[in-house]
Scaffold this motif. Sequence first.
Motif, PDB file in Angstrom:
ATOM      1  N   TYR A   1      61.514 -25.566 -48.923  1.00 25.55           N
ATOM      2  CA  TYR A   1      61.823 -24.987 -47.580  1.00 25.55           C
ATOM      3  C   TYR A   1      60.636 -24.504 -46.739  1.00 25.55           C
ATOM      4  O   TYR A   1      59.557 -24.199 -47.489  1.00 25.55           O
ATOM      5  CB  TYR A   1      62.916 -23.615 -47.967  1.00 25.55           C
ATOM      6  N   ALA A   2      60.058 -24.991 -45.567  1.00 26.93           N
ATOM      7  CA  ALA A   2      58.821 -25.381 -44.962  1.00 26.93           C
ATOM      8  C   ALA A   2      59.079 -23.702 -43.567  1.00 26.93           C
ATOM      9  O   ALA A   2      59.901 -24.355 -42.360  1.00 26.93           O
ATOM     10  CB  ALA A   2      58.536 -26.151 -44.927  1.00 26.93           C
ATOM     11  N   LYS A   3      58.718 -22.866 -43.208  1.00 24.79           N
ATOM     12  CA  LYS A   3      58.937 -22.359 -42.100  1.00 24.79           C
ATOM     13  C   LYS A   3      57.144 -22.576 -42.083  1.00 24.79           C
ATOM     14  O   LYS A   3      55.435 -22.309 -42.305  1.00 24.79           O
ATOM     15  CB  LYS A   3      58.090 -20.707 -42.452  1.00 24.79           C
ATOM     16  N   LYS A   4      57.465 -23.020 -40.335  1.00 26.02           N
ATOM     17  CA  LYS A   4      56.491 -23.494 -39.384  1.00 26.02           C
ATOM     18  C   LYS A   4      56.702 -22.030 -38.540  1.00 26.02           C
ATOM     19  O   LYS A   4      57.580 -21.881 -37.351  1.00 26.02           O
ATOM     20  CB  LYS A   4      56.603 -24.845 -38.835  1.00 26.02           C
ATOM     21  N   GLN A   5      55.250 -22.004 -38.327  1.00 28.22           N
ATOM     22  CA  GLN A   5      55.520 -20.860 -36.819  1.00 28.22           C
ATOM     23  C   GLN A   5      53.825 -20.658 -36.123  1.00 28.22           C
ATOM     24  O   GLN A   5      52.732 -21.807 -36.646  1.00 28.22           O
ATOM     25  CB  GLN A   5      54.950 -19.109 -37.632  1.00 28.22           C
ATOM     26  N   THR A   6      54.313 -20.398 -34.947  1.00 27.99           N
ATOM     27  CA  THR A   6      52.424 -20.891 -34.069  1.00 27.99           C
ATOM     28  C   THR A   6      52.540 -19.638 -33.406  1.00 27.99           C
ATOM     29  O   THR A   6      53.719 -18.965 -32.253  1.00 27.99           O
ATOM     30  CB  THR A   6      53.137 -21.752 -32.361  1.00 27.99           C
ATOM     31  N   GLY A   7      51.507 -19.002 -33.565  1.00 26.96           N
ATOM     32  CA  GLY A   7      51.363 -17.415 -32.151  1.00 26.96           C
ATOM     33  C   GLY A   7      52.076 -16.912 -33.339  1.00 26.96           C
ATOM     34  O   GLY A   7      52.495 -15.276 -32.157  1.00 26.96           O
ATOM     35  N   HIS A   8      53.028 -17.097 -34.067  1.00 30.86           N
ATOM     36  CA  HIS A   8      54.078 -16.185 -34.728  1.00 30.86           C
ATOM     37  C   HIS A   8      53.095 -14.786 -35.770  1.00 30.86           C
ATOM     38  O   HIS A   8      53.487 -14.636 -36.491  1.00 30.86           O
ATOM     39  CB  HIS A   8      55.277 -16.430 -35.337  1.00 30.86           C
ATOM     40  N   THR A   9      53.105 -13.703 -35.582  1.00 33.61           N
ATOM     41  CA  THR A   9      52.089 -12.642 -35.841  1.00 33.61           C
ATOM     42  C   THR A   9      52.656 -11.065 -35.800  1.00 33.61           C
ATOM     43  O   THR A   9      53.230 -10.485 -35.298  1.00 33.61           O
ATOM     44  CB  THR A   9      50.787 -12.084 -35.115  1.00 33.61           C
ATOM     45  N   TYR A  10      52.145 -10.251 -36.867  1.00 37.05           N
ATOM     46  CA  TYR A  10      52.397  -8.526 -36.459  1.00 37.05           C
ATOM     47  C   TYR A  10      50.858  -7.692 -37.140  1.00 37.05           C
ATOM     48  O   TYR A  10      50.319  -8.424 -37.172  1.00 37.05           O
ATOM     49  CB  TYR A  10      52.984  -8.272 -37.974  1.00 37.05           C
ATOM     50  N   ARG A  11      51.406  -6.572 -36.588  1.00 42.18           N
ATOM     51  CA  ARG A  11      49.916  -6.302 -36.387  1.00 42.18           C
ATOM     52  C   ARG A  11      50.076  -4.883 -36.856  1.00 42.18           C
ATOM     53  O   ARG A  11      51.796  -4.464 -37.444  1.00 42.18           O
ATOM     54  CB  ARG A  11      49.562  -5.548 -34.980  1.00 42.18           C
TER      55      ARG A  11
ATOM     56  N   VAL B   1      60.426 -10.185 -60.677  1.00 43.14           N
ATOM     57  CA  VAL B   1      61.940 -10.012 -59.472  1.00 43.14           C
ATOM     58  C   VAL B   1      61.390 -12.012 -59.598  1.00 43.14           C
ATOM     59  O   VAL B   1      61.066 -12.304 -58.939  1.00 43.14           O
ATOM     60  CB  VAL B   1      60.968  -9.793 -58.096  1.00 43.14           C
ATOM     61  N   THR B   2      62.507 -12.470 -59.020  1.00 43.29           N
ATOM     62  CA  THR B   2      62.763 -13.648 -59.656  1.00 43.29           C
ATOM     63  C   THR B   2      62.851 -13.790 -57.543  1.00 43.29           C
ATOM     64  O   THR B   2      63.587 -13.776 -57.075  1.00 43.29           O
ATOM     65  CB  THR B   2      63.907 -14.195 -59.841  1.00 43.29           C
ATOM     66  N   VAL B   3      61.527 -14.692 -57.410  1.00 42.31           N
ATOM     67  CA  VAL B   3      62.212 -15.385 -56.030  1.00 42.31           C
ATOM     68  C   VAL B   3      61.190 -16.625 -55.367  1.00 42.31           C
ATOM     69  O   VAL B   3      61.032 -17.239 -56.960  1.00 42.31           O
ATOM     70  CB  VAL B   3      60.686 -14.453 -55.157  1.00 42.31           C
ATOM     71  N   PRO B   4      61.550 -17.252 -54.740  1.00 42.00           N
ATOM     72  CA  PRO B   4      61.520 -18.288 -54.429  1.00 42.00           C
ATOM     73  C   PRO B   4      59.460 -19.052 -54.822  1.00 42.00           C
ATOM     74  O   PRO B   4      58.785 -18.161 -54.703  1.00 42.00           O
ATOM     75  CB  PRO B   4      61.272 -19.107 -53.157  1.00 42.00           C
ATOM     76  N   GLU B   5      59.729 -20.061 -55.324  1.00 38.55           N
ATOM     77  CA  GLU B   5      58.030 -20.616 -56.056  1.00 38.55           C
ATOM     78  C   GLU B   5      57.391 -20.475 -55.003  1.00 38.55           C
ATOM     79  O   GLU B   5      57.326 -21.902 -54.297  1.00 38.55           O
ATOM     80  CB  GLU B   5      57.899 -21.562 -56.829  1.00 38.55           C
ATOM     81  N   ILE B   6      55.986 -20.164 -54.408  1.00 37.33           N
ATOM     82  CA  ILE B   6      55.648 -21.060 -53.118  1.00 37.33           C
ATOM     83  C   ILE B   6      54.476 -21.934 -53.623  1.00 37.33           C
ATOM     84  O   ILE B   6      53.963 -21.929 -54.750  1.00 37.33           O
ATOM     85  CB  ILE B   6      54.205 -19.585 -53.121  1.00 37.33           C
ATOM     86  N   VAL B   7      54.795 -23.043 -53.059  1.00 35.44           N
ATOM     87  CA  VAL B   7      54.302 -24.162 -53.173  1.00 35.44           C
ATOM     88  C   VAL B   7      52.822 -24.130 -52.072  1.00 35.44           C
ATOM     89  O   VAL B   7      51.750 -24.695 -52.534  1.00 35.44           O
ATOM     90  CB  VAL B   7      54.901 -25.516 -52.699  1.00 35.44           C
ATOM     91  N   TYR B   8      52.941 -24.364 -51.008  1.00 41.41           N
ATOM     92  CA  TYR B   8      52.081 -24.408 -50.017  1.00 41.41           C
ATOM     93  C   TYR B   8      51.974 -23.095 -49.386  1.00 41.41           C
ATOM     94  O   TYR B   8      53.045 -22.577 -48.323  1.00 41.41           O
ATOM     95  CB  TYR B   8      51.875 -25.311 -49.264  1.00 41.41           C
ATOM     96  N   CYS B   9      51.190 -22.813 -48.829  1.00 35.80           N
ATOM     97  CA  CYS B   9      50.305 -21.317 -47.151  1.00 35.80           C
ATOM     98  C   CYS B   9      49.477 -21.296 -47.348  1.00 35.80           C
ATOM     99  O   CYS B   9      48.430 -21.297 -47.268  1.00 35.80           O
ATOM    100  CB  CYS B   9      51.322 -19.782 -47.584  1.00 35.80           C
ATOM    101  N   ALA B  10      49.418 -21.902 -45.974  1.00 30.52           N
ATOM    102  CA  ALA B  10      47.726 -21.641 -45.118  1.00 30.52           C
ATOM    103  C   ALA B  10      48.191 -21.104 -43.236  1.00 30.52           C
ATOM    104  O   ALA B  10      49.340 -20.961 -43.114  1.00 30.52           O
ATOM    105  CB  ALA B  10      47.346 -23.101 -45.494  1.00 30.52           C
ATOM    106  N   ALA B  11      47.185 -20.426 -42.422  1.00 32.13           N
ATOM    107  CA  ALA B  11      47.061 -20.507 -41.323  1.00 32.13           C
ATOM    108  C   ALA B  11      45.714 -20.560 -41.087  1.00 32.13           C
ATOM    109  O   ALA B  11      44.624 -20.923 -41.752  1.00 32.13           O
ATOM    110  CB  ALA B  11      47.121 -18.373 -41.316  1.00 32.13           C
ATOM    111  N   GLU B  12      45.894 -20.914 -39.765  1.00 36.49           N
ATOM    112  CA  GLU B  12      44.842 -21.854 -38.935  1.00 36.49           C
ATOM    113  C   GLU B  12      44.653 -20.797 -37.710  1.00 36.49           C
ATOM    114  O   GLU B  12      46.125 -20.613 -37.059  1.00 36.49           O
ATOM    115  CB  GLU B  12      44.453 -22.472 -38.689  1.00 36.49           C
ATOM    116  N   ARG B  13      43.930 -19.713 -37.552  1.00 36.63           N
ATOM    117  CA  ARG B  13      43.584 -20.078 -36.031  1.00 36.63           C
ATOM    118  C   ARG B  13      42.464 -20.774 -34.989  1.00 36.63           C
ATOM    119  O   ARG B  13      41.027 -20.523 -35.391  1.00 36.63           O
ATOM    120  CB  ARG B  13      42.901 -18.060 -35.665  1.00 36.63           C
ATOM    121  N   GLY B  14      43.346 -21.328 -34.027  1.00 36.20           N
ATOM    122  CA  GLY B  14      41.842 -22.162 -32.956  1.00 36.20           C
ATOM    123  C   GLY B  14      42.385 -21.776 -31.675  1.00 36.20           C
ATOM    124  O   GLY B  14      42.121 -20.265 -31.080  1.00 36.20           O
ATOM    125  N   ALA B  15      41.967 -22.364 -30.475  1.00 38.37           N
ATOM    126  CA  ALA B  15      41.578 -22.147 -29.229  1.00 38.37           C
ATOM    127  C   ALA B  15      43.027 -21.297 -28.843  1.00 38.37           C
ATOM    128  O   ALA B  15      43.281 -20.235 -27.878  1.00 38.37           O
ATOM    129  CB  ALA B  15      40.979 -22.856 -28.614  1.00 38.37           C
TER     130      ALA B  15
END
Length: 241
Positions: A52-62, A88-102
């Motif tokens: 399962y891949a969660k894709k986000q653009t500009g989706h932030t918290y403060r 606690v048993t939770v889904p295993e992370i395969v990949y996570c990354a965030a990149e801030r551009g222009a």
Amino acid sequence: MTVAFSNASSDLSQPSLDSWWQTQGEWVEAPNERRSGCSGVQRMLQHGQLLYAKKQTGHTYRSLLHPWGRPTVLRERDALLGALKAGVTVPEIVYCAAERGADGWRAMLVTKALEGFTPLDEWYASHAREQCDAALQQQLLRQIARCLANLHRARRQHGCMYAKHIFVRIQAAASEMHCEVALLDLEKSRRRLTRKQAALHDMLQLRRHSPWDQADWQSLIGHYQQAMGRTFKTLYNATRR
């Protein structure tokens, strides 16, 4: 600026956010606009593994630590790792990354599917409860209680504690039935100052969105208080809405 995490033990991880971003699958949660950005979840199959891949653009918290905003998938990644550390048993992370551009933030979280698990609300809706004997039902309530207590003893609050976010797997083991419990959707999870704060928030919220009658609820709370090592009188009298 790029922040990345990958599971080094998994041969599914790929080196860049771009390569994961271009990988497409079926939308199971259509992209929706919120938090001044967009977020959605795709289901994909790679090397025989359901992801399962969660894709986000500009989706932030403060927060105080991130007053200018930080992608919510990074908070969810931290929550998954924290929950795992708490037992606690939770889904295993395969990949996570965030990149801030222009154009702002782009972020992605990829996890393995919880194979063989079923959302608790769907399990009850399928009338599986009626097919279980009393001993198995008590085992299930006890495992759910222990799972939640592990989370709360670490002062971690789930934040969105609905029955649909509790996953169960019931299998035959050595001629007996065995229950396993996992938690999903920790995007709103955060640390609290005390265990009591985490416990009362989640458990009262769960009661409002649970499938249990009062007898099962009191049984669950009995197991929960035993696992927590303390009593919460407020929880015994909680009612569904």
